[in-house]
Write a protein that holds these residues in place. Structure first.
Motif, PDB file in Angstrom:
ATOM      1  N   LEU A   7       0.544  -1.256   0.088  1.00  0.00           N
ATOM      2  CA  LEU A   7      -0.163   0.362  -0.318  1.00  0.00           C
ATOM      3  C   LEU A   7       1.066   1.116  -0.324  1.00  0.00           C
ATOM      4  CD1 LEU A   7      -2.646   1.393   0.027  1.00  0.00           C
ATOM      5  CD2 LEU A   7      -2.673   1.010   2.482  1.00  0.00           C
ATOM      6  N   GLN A   8       2.294   1.721   0.935  1.00  0.00           N
ATOM      7  CA  GLN A   8       2.963   2.478   0.781  1.00  0.00           C
ATOM      8  C   GLN A   8       3.457   2.868  -0.492  1.00  0.00           C
ATOM      9  OE1 GLN A   8       4.844   1.112   4.125  1.00  0.00           O
ATOM     10  NE2 GLN A   8       4.930   3.404   5.162  1.00  0.00           N
ATOM     11  N   ASP A   9       3.725   1.553  -1.292  1.00  0.00           N
ATOM     12  CA  ASP A   9       4.196   1.574  -2.987  1.00  0.00           C
ATOM     13  C   ASP A   9       3.457   2.673  -3.690  1.00  0.00           C
ATOM     14  OD1 ASP A   9       7.158   0.586  -1.987  1.00  0.00           O
ATOM     15  OD2 ASP A   9       6.592  -1.051  -3.158  1.00  0.00           O
ATOM     16  N   LEU A  10       1.948   1.868  -3.709  1.00  0.00           N
ATOM     17  CA  LEU A  10       1.076   2.626  -4.087  1.00  0.00           C
ATOM     18  C   LEU A  10       0.277   3.628  -3.371  1.00  0.00           C
ATOM     19  CD1 LEU A  10      -1.931  -0.574  -4.440  1.00  0.00           C
ATOM     20  CD2 LEU A  10      -0.774  -0.086  -6.286  1.00  0.00           C
TER      21      LEU A  10
ATOM     22  N   LEU B 197      -0.680   0.943 -12.039  1.00  0.00           N
ATOM     23  CA  LEU B 197      -0.625   0.211 -12.540  1.00  0.00           C
ATOM     24  C   LEU B 197       0.511  -1.023 -12.793  1.00  0.00           C
ATOM     25  CD1 LEU B 197      -3.767   1.213 -15.189  1.00  0.00           C
ATOM     26  CD2 LEU B 197      -3.707   0.012 -13.007  1.00  0.00           C
ATOM     27  N   THR B 198       1.451  -0.293 -13.459  1.00  0.00           N
ATOM     28  CA  THR B 198       2.716  -0.587 -14.075  1.00  0.00           C
ATOM     29  C   THR B 198       3.482  -1.866 -12.238  1.00  0.00           C
ATOM     30  OG1 THR B 198       3.020   1.200 -15.087  1.00  0.00           O
ATOM     31  CG2 THR B 198       5.511  -0.300 -14.416  1.00  0.00           C
ATOM     32  N   LEU B 199       2.945  -0.959 -11.489  1.00  0.00           N
ATOM     33  CA  LEU B 199       3.068  -1.468 -10.020  1.00  0.00           C
ATOM     34  C   LEU B 199       2.945  -2.749  -9.754  1.00  0.00           C
ATOM     35  CD1 LEU B 199       3.892   0.134  -6.794  1.00  0.00           C
ATOM     36  CD2 LEU B 199       2.821  -1.582  -6.431  1.00  0.00           C
ATOM     37  N   LEU B 200       1.177  -3.438 -10.342  1.00  0.00           N
ATOM     38  CA  LEU B 200       0.200  -3.778 -10.234  1.00  0.00           C
ATOM     39  C   LEU B 200       1.101  -5.174 -11.114  1.00  0.00           C
ATOM     40  CD1 LEU B 200      -3.039  -2.380  -8.934  1.00  0.00           C
ATOM     41  CD2 LEU B 200      -1.651  -4.013  -7.629  1.00  0.00           C
ATOM     42  N   GLU B 201       1.198  -4.362 -12.039  1.00  0.00           N
ATOM     43  CA  GLU B 201       1.365  -5.800 -13.593  1.00  0.00           C
ATOM     44  C   GLU B 201       2.269  -6.484 -12.617  1.00  0.00           C
ATOM     45  OE1 GLU B 201       2.137  -6.088 -18.216  1.00  0.00           O
ATOM     46  OE2 GLU B 201       1.713  -3.466 -16.958  1.00  0.00           O
ATOM     47  N   ASN B 202       3.720  -5.931 -12.773  1.00  0.00           N
ATOM     48  CA  ASN B 202       5.011  -6.162 -12.096  1.00  0.00           C
ATOM     49  C   ASN B 202       4.384  -7.281 -10.958  1.00  0.00           C
ATOM     50  OD1 ASN B 202       6.164  -4.584 -13.895  1.00  0.00           O
ATOM     51  ND2 ASN B 202       6.746  -3.557 -12.720  1.00  0.00           N
ATOM     52  N   LEU B 203       4.608  -6.979  -9.816  1.00  0.00           N
ATOM     53  CA  LEU B 203       3.492  -7.438  -8.848  1.00  0.00           C
ATOM     54  C   LEU B 203       3.438  -8.992  -9.390  1.00  0.00           C
ATOM     55  CD1 LEU B 203       3.635  -8.201  -5.622  1.00  0.00           C
ATOM     56  CD2 LEU B 203       1.504  -7.072  -5.814  1.00  0.00           C
ATOM     57  N   LEU B 204       2.391  -8.645  -9.913  1.00  0.00           N
ATOM     58  CA  LEU B 204       1.239  -9.970 -10.480  1.00  0.00           C
ATOM     59  C   LEU B 204       1.665 -10.531 -11.464  1.00  0.00           C
ATOM     60  CD1 LEU B 204      -2.350  -8.379 -10.742  1.00  0.00           C
ATOM     61  CD2 LEU B 204      -1.454  -9.993  -8.796  1.00  0.00           C
ATOM     62  N   SER B 205       2.357 -10.534 -12.152  1.00  0.00           N
ATOM     63  CA  SER B 205       3.269 -11.178 -13.147  1.00  0.00           C
ATOM     64  C   SER B 205       3.920 -11.645 -12.609  1.00  0.00           C
ATOM     65  CB  SER B 205       4.191 -10.194 -14.481  1.00  0.00           C
ATOM     66  OG  SER B 205       3.235  -9.054 -15.322  1.00  0.00           O
ATOM     67  N   THR B 206       4.976 -11.771 -11.572  1.00  0.00           N
ATOM     68  CA  THR B 206       6.317 -12.189 -11.145  1.00  0.00           C
ATOM     69  C   THR B 206       5.055 -13.970 -10.424  1.00  0.00           C
ATOM     70  OG1 THR B 206       6.928 -10.695 -10.399  1.00  0.00           O
ATOM     71  CG2 THR B 206       7.524 -12.163  -8.964  1.00  0.00           C
ATOM     72  N   HIS B 207       3.473 -13.394  -9.903  1.00  0.00           N
ATOM     73  CA  HIS B 207       2.712 -14.601  -9.045  1.00  0.00           C
ATOM     74  C   HIS B 207       2.061 -15.243 -10.413  1.00  0.00           C
ATOM     75  CE1 HIS B 207       4.077 -13.595  -5.376  1.00  0.00           C
ATOM     76  NE2 HIS B 207       3.966 -12.432  -5.613  1.00  0.00           N
ATOM     77  N   GLY B 208       2.505 -15.150 -11.122  1.00  0.00           N
ATOM     78  CA  GLY B 208       1.983 -16.195 -12.636  1.00  0.00           C
ATOM     79  C   GLY B 208       0.908 -15.379 -13.284  1.00  0.00           C
TER      80      GLY B 208
END
Length: 391
Positions: free
Chosen positions: A13-16, A30-41
């Motif tokens: 949340l702090q990053d967001l 959205l870039t932050l979320l995209e990178n995070l979710l991509s890492t988890h499949g």
């Protein structure tokens, strides 16, 4: 599969919050979320939509799994402007933690929910290795703006590309006094009117030579303001009407104006439709016209439909999960303004659950760190129940 270390939603949340994603700017969220979710499949799709006269909007759709059941989490990373930053006790995009509270624009509306659900999903995948169906994120950058190039168009893209969910959970901050006290299962509709009455201009000393439209409009306003639209129903309070302005554009004190315009809004329940309310307003105007004459015109703007997700297996599953984690049986509510759930309801059953909404859109918007982690735990319980006992 053995459960791994729990994912903490607080640093996410702090990053967001540090992403300055004021509508319509993406700000890196959205870039932050995209990178995070991509890492988890997750397979991620960045969707940019445009319309003439409106800003381009970036959106994100991310999905893991290809089969049903399919649960979608819908939310937004765009935020309203912070106002005068010097009025904040902590900078609105610094994500400072002071005591138990994390401060920042979007902390509750609704980056907190996004962070909590993402952390819950990551832990669910660590625990199970797979979702037992499909999980997806529909994250828009246009909820706080015109809502033209966001969720509406992402849903159209989802349908065209075979990504329709079975159920959707919107992370709007739904709770009022305490986390767990409220689930939104519907929303009132909204319909705005502009009504103009025309008469004949004249001198105030000779009112018989003029035709003053103000008393005519006053009569209409009295009629519609005193009317009982309905008595509500099992899930909705009575519909309401609010007059927002009456304007004659007349700076002179010795001139009877020729025209008066009034604006009002109706927030309505499922006892009405946009058309039935337009018909009612027209009949009220005709009644005043028969009494006092005048030339009348009316326009209306549809804000949202009234809708209800009927209590059933999905609502019960979420209600039970909240009660298990908080000890509170949440009430089922249809109060408040509008959200993107008004678009999603045309595609699948949808409800809204998120943290308390006491500071949304305010200076010093904040969320308790304890509440953020508890929200993540509730979302985790919903995921476990959904994929082990699909409604």
């Amino acid at each position: 599969m053995t459960k791994n270390t729990s994912t903490d939603p607080v640093p996410l949340l702090q990053d967001l919050v540090r992403c300055r994603s004021v509508t319509p700017d993406e700000g890196g969220a959205l870039t932050l979320l995209e990178n995070l979710l991509s890492t988890h499949g997750f397979t991620c799709h960045r969707l940019i939509f445009k319309a003439e006269g409106t800003p381009d909007v970036e959106n994100l759709f991310a999905r893991i799994g290809t089969t049903g059941p399919h649960l979608c989490f819908a939310g937004h990373t765009d935020v309203v402007p912070p106002g005068r930053e010097e009025d904040w006790s902590h900078p609105p995009f610094a994500a400072d933690i002071d005591g138990d509270f994390l401060y920042g624009r979007g902390a509750t509306d609704m980056k907190g929910s996004v962070a909590a659900f993402a952390a819950a999903v990551i832990d669910h995948l660590k625990s199970t290795g797979k979702p037992g169906g499909s999980m997806s994120f529909l994250i828009t950058g246009d909820e706080e703006g015109p809502a033209i190039n966001g969720t509406v168009k992402v849903l159209e893209w989802m349908r065209a590309n075979g990504h329709m969910p079975d159920h959707c959970l919107v992370g709007e901050p739904s709770c009022v006094e305490k986390l767990g006290d409220t689930i939104k299962i519907g929303r009132r509709g909204s319909l705005s009117f502009v009504v103009t009455a025309e008469g004949r201009q004249g001198h105030v000393a000779y009112p018989h030579k003029a035709d003053n439209p103000i008393p005519k409009m006053a009569r209409l306003i009295t009629r519609i303001s005193e009317a009982t639209l309905d008595s509500g129903n099992a899930h909705f309070d009575p519909s309401t009407l609010a007059v927002t302005t009456i304007d004659v554009g007349n700076p002179a004190g010795n001139v009877i104006p020729s025209r008066v315009t009034a604006k009002f809004n109706i927030r309505f329940n499922t006892e009405h439709s946009h058309q039935s309310l337009r018909d009612w307003v027209s009949s009220e105007i005709e009644a005043v016209k028969a009494e006092q004459g005048g030339i009348w015109s009316v326009t209306s703007h549809e804000g949202a439909d009234a809708f209800l997700t009927e209590p059933g297996a999905f609502v019960g599953l979420v209600q039970d999960a909240v009660a298990r984690e908080t000890g509170i049986l949440p009430r089922l509510s249809t109060s408040g303004g509008t959200s993107d759930a008004r678009f999603i309801k045309d595609y699948c059953p949808v409800l809204e659950f998120g943290p308390t909404n006491a500071t949304i859109h305010m200076t010093d918007e904040r969320i308790s760190v304890e509440e953020l982690r508890a929200t993540k735990a509730i979302y985790g319980a919903i995921l476990e129940a959904y994929f082990n006992n699909q409604p």
